[in-house]
Design a protein around this motif. Structure first.
Motif, short mmCIF file in Angstrom:
data_model
loop_
_atom_site.label_atom_id
_atom_site.label_comp_id
_atom_site.label_asym_id
_atom_site.label_seq_id
_atom_site.Cartn_x
_atom_site.Cartn_y
_atom_site.Cartn_z
N ARG A 86 0.65 -1.29 -0.01
CA ARG A 86 -0.36 0.02 0.05
C ARG A 86 1.00 1.21 -0.34
N TYR B 196 -0.34 4.44 -1.65
CA TYR B 196 -0.88 5.94 -1.76
C TYR B 196 -1.86 5.75 -1.36
N ASP B 197 -2.26 5.85 0.27
CA ASP B 197 -3.83 5.71 1.35
C ASP B 197 -4.03 7.17 1.40
N SER C 14 -6.63 0.96 -2.68
CA SER C 14 -6.50 1.98 -2.17
C SER C 14 -7.99 2.26 -1.44
N GLN D 64 -8.05 6.06 -3.22
CA GLN D 64 -6.87 6.15 -4.44
C GLN D 64 -8.72 6.29 -5.58
#
Length: 283
Positions: free
Chosen positions: A5, A7-8, A78, A81
């Motif tokens: 992970r 891009y949270d 995500s 996202q």
């Protein structure tokens, strides 16, 4: 699933949208041309279904498919996202869902194209390719592509000096000094040439050296690098690295001959593309 992970953080995602380079149209034209060679379109003249795996905010890859397919499904692990993608949705025939790459929420044999942009290096490749084989129609296509900075400044009288400084960044963040620089990062830096990433079909194509300009600013280069998780964590890990980072951009400003961090700066990027077609009988 996406094994990492990355891009949270909603703030980081917003920066991602505005600070990352866009792929050139040529990449998508190549994918569509390869898809048209065998895949059947509908009465509408479009293909039935495409899936964009690791779609992120949607603007980088998913939206390009919408005019050519009756439906496009963008999936990402995500939730943040996917929320950003829904906020930015440009076409009514696009749907976004939170889902894993090796568990695509579609029926067997229903997909003409599985596209994965800037994400293949983060996947469990063996499981992902098996899942692609499940969902693809015969003659359907896997297209995986990414980009990497070529680190060549163009359109500036002091471009060679600026290029050398920017290459210092690349050398340091990819060195053994950076514990955040992981194996998947290396896969991308090696342009997807590692054997484990190759599409397991007999009919494959590979395109390298798709160079394109990234028009940004000095501050934009700073923002671009800080959207890369392994860079951001490395820079923020201690005061010495923060000082080094500040010094680098002070030197860039000096070499450019400006006090304005929003002065325009253009560097070259390199895109690379892997494609494979599902045969009548999968190997």
């Amino acid at each position: 699933m996406l094994s990492y992970r990355r891009y949270d953080d909603p703030v980081q995602i917003s920066e991602y949208v505005v600070s990352r380079p866009r792929y050139p149209q040529k990449v998508f034209d190549m994918i569509l041309e390869y898809t048209r060679q065998q895949a059947m379109s509908c009465k509408s003249g479009k293909f039935p279904l495409a899936v964009d795996v690791g779609c992120g905010p949607g603007l980088m890859s998913t939206s390009f498919l919408a005019p050519h397919f009756d439906k496009v499904l963008g999936i990402d692990i995500s939730e943040a996202q996917i929320a950003e993608a829904n906020a930015n949705k440009e076409y009514d025939n696009i749907e976004y869902k939170v889902a894993h790459a090796e568990s695509i929420p579609v029926e067997d044999g229903s997909v003409t194209l599985v596209q994965v942009a800037t994400a293949l290096h983060w996947l469990d490749h063996e499981k992902f390719y098996k899942e692609c084989d499940r969902v693809l129609v015969v003659g359907g296509v896997i297209a995986a592509f990414s980009h990497y900075p070529d680190i060549q400044v163009i359109d500036h009288p002091n471009k060679d000096h600026l290029t050398r400084i920017l290459r210092e960044i690349q050398e340091k963040i990819t060195s053994n000094e950076n514990p955040e620089y992981l194996l998947p990062n290396k896969y991308a830096a090696e342009y997807y040439k590692d054997p484990c990433l190759q599409i397991p079909y007999p009919d494959t194509q590979r395109y390298d050296d798709i160079f394109f300009p990234f028009h940004t600013t000095i501050a934009g280069i700073h923002r671009y690098y800080m959207t890369i998780t392994c860079v951001r964590k490395f820079i923020n890990s201690n005061e010495e690295r923060k000082r080094w980072w500040k010094d680098i951009f002070d030197r860039i400003m000096e070499a450019y001959g400006t006090d304005n961090s929003e002065s325009p700066l253009t560097i070259t990027f390199k895109a690379f593309l892997l494609m494979g077609r599902k045969p009548t009988r999968s190997n």
